[in-house]
Write a protein that holds these residues in place. Structure first.
Motif, PDB file in Angstrom:
ATOM      1  N   ASN A   1       0.829  -1.213   0.000  1.00 45.72           N
ATOM      2  CA  ASN A   1       0.000   0.000   0.000  1.00 45.72           C
ATOM      3  C   ASN A   1       0.863   1.264   0.000  1.00 45.72           C
ATOM      4  OD1 ASN A   1      -2.340  -1.502   0.055  1.00 45.72           O
ATOM      5  ND2 ASN A   1      -2.582  -1.399   2.275  1.00 45.72           N
ATOM      6  N   THR A   2       1.973   1.221   0.748  1.00 46.43           N
ATOM      7  CA  THR A   2       2.880   2.366   0.804  1.00 46.43           C
ATOM      8  C   THR A   2       3.510   2.638  -0.557  1.00 46.43           C
ATOM      9  OG1 THR A   2       3.382   1.939   3.139  1.00 46.43           O
ATOM     10  CG2 THR A   2       4.932   3.315   1.921  1.00 46.43           C
TER      11      THR A   2
ATOM     12  N   LYS B   1       3.759   5.605  -5.872  1.00 46.05           N
ATOM     13  CA  LYS B   1       3.576   5.663  -7.321  1.00 46.05           C
ATOM     14  C   LYS B   1       2.526   6.705  -7.721  1.00 46.05           C
ATOM     15  CE  LYS B   1       4.895   0.823  -8.026  1.00 46.05           C
ATOM     16  NZ  LYS B   1       4.421  -0.545  -8.399  1.00 46.05           N
ATOM     17  N   LYS B   2       1.588   6.977  -6.794  1.00 42.97           N
ATOM     18  CA  LYS B   2       0.553   7.972  -7.069  1.00 42.97           C
ATOM     19  C   LYS B   2       1.009   9.386  -6.716  1.00 42.97           C
ATOM     20  CE  LYS B   2      -3.451   4.906  -6.522  1.00 42.97           C
ATOM     21  NZ  LYS B   2      -4.699   4.643  -5.750  1.00 42.97           N
ATOM     22  N   GLY B   3       2.291   9.505  -6.325  1.00 39.00           N
ATOM     23  CA  GLY B   3       2.842  10.824  -6.033  1.00 39.00           C
ATOM     24  C   GLY B   3       2.701  11.283  -4.601  1.00 39.00           C
ATOM     25  N   LYS B   4       2.282  10.395  -3.702  1.00 39.94           N
ATOM     26  CA  LYS B   4       2.114  10.753  -2.296  1.00 39.94           C
ATOM     27  C   LYS B   4       3.455  10.548  -1.572  1.00 39.94           C
ATOM     28  CE  LYS B   4      -2.786   9.512  -2.309  1.00 39.94           C
ATOM     29  NZ  LYS B   4      -3.868   8.666  -1.713  1.00 39.94           N
ATOM     30  N   ILE B   5       4.411  11.392  -1.921  1.00 39.40           N
ATOM     31  CA  ILE B   5       5.785  11.256  -1.425  1.00 39.40           C
ATOM     32  C   ILE B   5       5.858  11.471   0.091  1.00 39.40           C
ATOM     33  CG2 ILE B   5       8.161  12.000  -1.714  1.00 39.40           C
ATOM     34  CD1 ILE B   5       6.883  10.860  -4.239  1.00 39.40           C
ATOM     35  N   LYS B   6       5.231  12.537   0.562  1.00 35.64           N
ATOM     36  CA  LYS B   6       5.284  12.862   1.987  1.00 35.64           C
ATOM     37  C   LYS B   6       4.683  11.734   2.823  1.00 35.64           C
ATOM     38  CE  LYS B   6       4.449  17.109   3.153  1.00 35.64           C
ATOM     39  NZ  LYS B   6       3.755  18.379   3.491  1.00 35.64           N
ATOM     40  N   GLN B   7       3.534  11.209   2.379  1.00 35.95           N
ATOM     41  CA  GLN B   7       2.882  10.113   3.097  1.00 35.95           C
ATOM     42  C   GLN B   7       3.791   8.891   3.152  1.00 35.95           C
ATOM     43  OE1 GLN B   7      -0.313   7.237   1.522  1.00 35.95           O
ATOM     44  NE2 GLN B   7      -1.527   8.869   2.446  1.00 35.95           N
ATOM     45  N   THR B   8       4.452   8.610   2.035  1.00 38.31           N
ATOM     46  CA  THR B   8       5.344   7.451   1.968  1.00 38.31           C
ATOM     47  C   THR B   8       6.504   7.586   2.954  1.00 38.31           C
ATOM     48  OG1 THR B   8       4.816   7.146  -0.386  1.00 38.31           O
ATOM     49  CG2 THR B   8       6.805   6.074   0.444  1.00 38.31           C
ATOM     50  N   VAL B   9       7.114   8.772   2.983  1.00 35.73           N
ATOM     51  CA  VAL B   9       8.244   9.013   3.883  1.00 35.73           C
ATOM     52  C   VAL B   9       7.818   8.864   5.340  1.00 35.73           C
ATOM     53  CG1 VAL B   9       9.879  10.745   4.712  1.00 35.73           C
ATOM     54  CG2 VAL B   9       9.459  10.497   2.255  1.00 35.73           C
ATOM     55  N   TYR B  10       6.684   9.458   5.709  1.00 42.10           N
ATOM     56  CA  TYR B  10       6.194   9.373   7.085  1.00 42.10           C
ATOM     57  C   TYR B  10       5.919   7.926   7.493  1.00 42.10           C
ATOM     58  CZ  TYR B  10       5.609  14.450   7.527  1.00 42.10           C
ATOM     59  OH  TYR B  10       5.835  15.800   7.615  1.00 42.10           O
TER      60      TYR B  10
ATOM     61  N   LEU C   1       7.278   5.183   6.296  1.00 46.09           N
ATOM     62  CA  LEU C   1       8.537   4.448   6.440  1.00 46.09           C
ATOM     63  C   LEU C   1       9.240   4.806   7.743  1.00 46.09           C
ATOM     64  CD1 LEU C   1       9.882   4.584   2.775  1.00 46.09           C
ATOM     65  CD2 LEU C   1       8.977   2.594   3.990  1.00 46.09           C
ATOM     66  N   ILE C   2       9.222   6.096   8.092  1.00 49.61           N
ATOM     67  CA  ILE C   2       9.822   6.519   9.363  1.00 49.61           C
ATOM     68  C   ILE C   2       9.072   5.897  10.534  1.00 49.61           C
ATOM     69  CG2 ILE C   2      10.195   8.494  10.907  1.00 49.61           C
ATOM     70  CD1 ILE C   2      10.680  10.195   8.407  1.00 49.61           C
ATOM     71  N   GLY C   3       7.744   5.905  10.447  1.00 48.97           N
ATOM     72  CA  GLY C   3       6.926   5.374  11.536  1.00 48.97           C
ATOM     73  C   GLY C   3       7.066   3.880  11.736  1.00 48.97           C
ATOM     74  N   SER C   4       7.376   3.164  10.659  1.00 48.19           N
ATOM     75  CA  SER C   4       7.463   1.703  10.769  1.00 48.19           C
ATOM     76  C   SER C   4       8.878   1.173  10.935  1.00 48.19           C
ATOM     77  CB  SER C   4       6.845   1.051   9.515  1.00 48.19           C
ATOM     78  OG  SER C   4       7.586   1.382   8.360  1.00 48.19           O
ATOM     79  N   LYS C   5       9.883   2.031  10.688  1.00 47.83           N
ATOM     80  CA  LYS C   5      11.261   1.547  10.687  1.00 47.83           C
ATOM     81  C   LYS C   5      12.146   2.130  11.787  1.00 47.83           C
ATOM     82  CE  LYS C   5      11.313  -1.172   7.035  1.00 47.83           C
ATOM     83  NZ  LYS C   5      11.676  -2.605   7.142  1.00 47.83           N
ATOM     84  N   THR C   6      11.621   3.073  12.580  1.00 44.02           N
ATOM     85  CA  THR C   6      12.487   3.733  13.565  1.00 44.02           C
ATOM     86  C   THR C   6      11.893   3.731  14.967  1.00 44.02           C
ATOM     87  OG1 THR C   6      11.492   5.913  13.116  1.00 44.02           O
ATOM     88  CG2 THR C   6      13.399   5.290  11.786  1.00 44.02           C
TER      89      THR C   6
END
Length: 321
Positions: free
Chosen positions: A155-156, A161-170, A172-177
């Protein structure tokens, strides 16, 4: 105040929290509480399991799923996904032929997982029973975190791919740190888990988004005396159904001569939620009329069983396994 415990959200809670938050932030919900008299229906349901035992029994949950499917067939627009652009006020509904039911189910460890029951529009009761039994069997070898992380990651990447760059970054940070990092299997354990055949565990296909959601809280606690009055619609779906437990209530009954009297009857509370951007109440009427017909003439549920040919095939399959 004294804190007794601090628990960080795991992957399952993260997904639920994210999807339900998006639901309430973006969807104008309308709900309708439908309470049919199921006294005669329950009598016919019990007859379905005559000479059946063990895993061959057709559960009430399965028959109710079939009821919902029959209602959706009468009102197919309820089986849609919505795309809506708030800024441009543009909307699109995609109505599906396949009825894929997202249904929360309890895992063996007591945790909840929403599974996707595929193509229930063309399955009879025996096929539905076998399908759900196979889902439960494969749950035993499924790692909840791994399965849900796979869906979450997919889903991320789709959002990226739909251009939701900010959502993707957040995400990844929330799930990996930090303390909120999602715990997945180690490299060796992951390799062993991935070696398990897809026929023996649940995969992304089994827990990806369906076309409509059905939650049966009645199966979790049959002694409950209340009913759902509101439940979230999971985007991009436009409908959700909440089934309660069968309860005894005072009902006005009409006899053969038109006389009316009060009688204690069995009632099934069903909450129907729909996205008001996509549907109006009038579009639910064919669904409600079909359910009225089923509960008024419940003998028809016997026609939903498999044929003798189907029965022999099922017996052969079980023997072969």
């Amino acid at each position: 105040m004294k804190i007794t415990k601090i628990s960080h959200f795991g992957i399952q809670r993260k997904i639920v929290a994210n999807m339900t938050t998006e639901s309430w932030e973006t969807i104008p919900h309308v709900t309708y509480n439908y309470e049919p008299d199921v006294t005669d229906y329950m009598t016919e349901y019990k007859k379905l399991n005559f000479n059946r035992c063990g895993t061959d029994k057709i559960t009430l949950n399965t028959v109710l799923l079939k009821v919902i499917v029959e209602g959706i067939k009468a009102a197919p627009i309820m089986n849609s996904h919505i795309e809506y652009n708030r800024k441009l006020v543009r909307g699109t509904l995609k109505t599906f032929e396949d009825i894929n039911i997202s249904m929360p189910m309890l895992m063996p460890d007591g945790k909840m997982m929403t599974v996707n029951l595929h193509n229930f529009e063309r399955k009879n009761l025996d096929e539905m029973t076998d399908y759900i039994a196979d889902i439960r069997r494969r749950m035993g070898k499924t790692d909840l975190n791994e399965a849900m992380y796979e869906v979450s990651l997919d889903n991320t990447l789709t959002a990226f791919k739909k251009g939701k760059i900010k959502q993707t970054v957040y995400r990844l940070i929330g799930s990996k740190t930090g303390a909120h990092k999602v715990k997945t299997l180690s490299r060796k354990a992951k390799k062993e888990y991935e070696s398990i055949s897809a026929t023996e565990k649940l995969t992304k296909k089994d827990i990806e988004q369906g076309t409509v959601t059905v939650s049966n809280i009645g199966s979790l606690y049959r002694g409950q005396r209340g009913n759902l009055s509101l439940l979230e619609i999971i985007p991009p779906q436009v409908c959700a159904f909440g089934l309660g437990a069968v309860q005894e209530k005072s009902v006005v009954v009409t006899d053969g001569h038109g006389g009316k009297f009060i009688e204690v009857r069995q009632v099934l509370p069903i909450c129907i939620a729909f996205d008001h951007r996509a549907l109006d109440f009038g579009e639910l009427i064919p669904f409600l009329k079909r359910l009225d017909n089923i509960f008024d003439y419940p003998q028809q549920i016997h026609s939903w069983k498999g044929t003798e040919k189907d029965k022999k095939h099922r017996e052969f399959t079980v023997t072969a396994i």
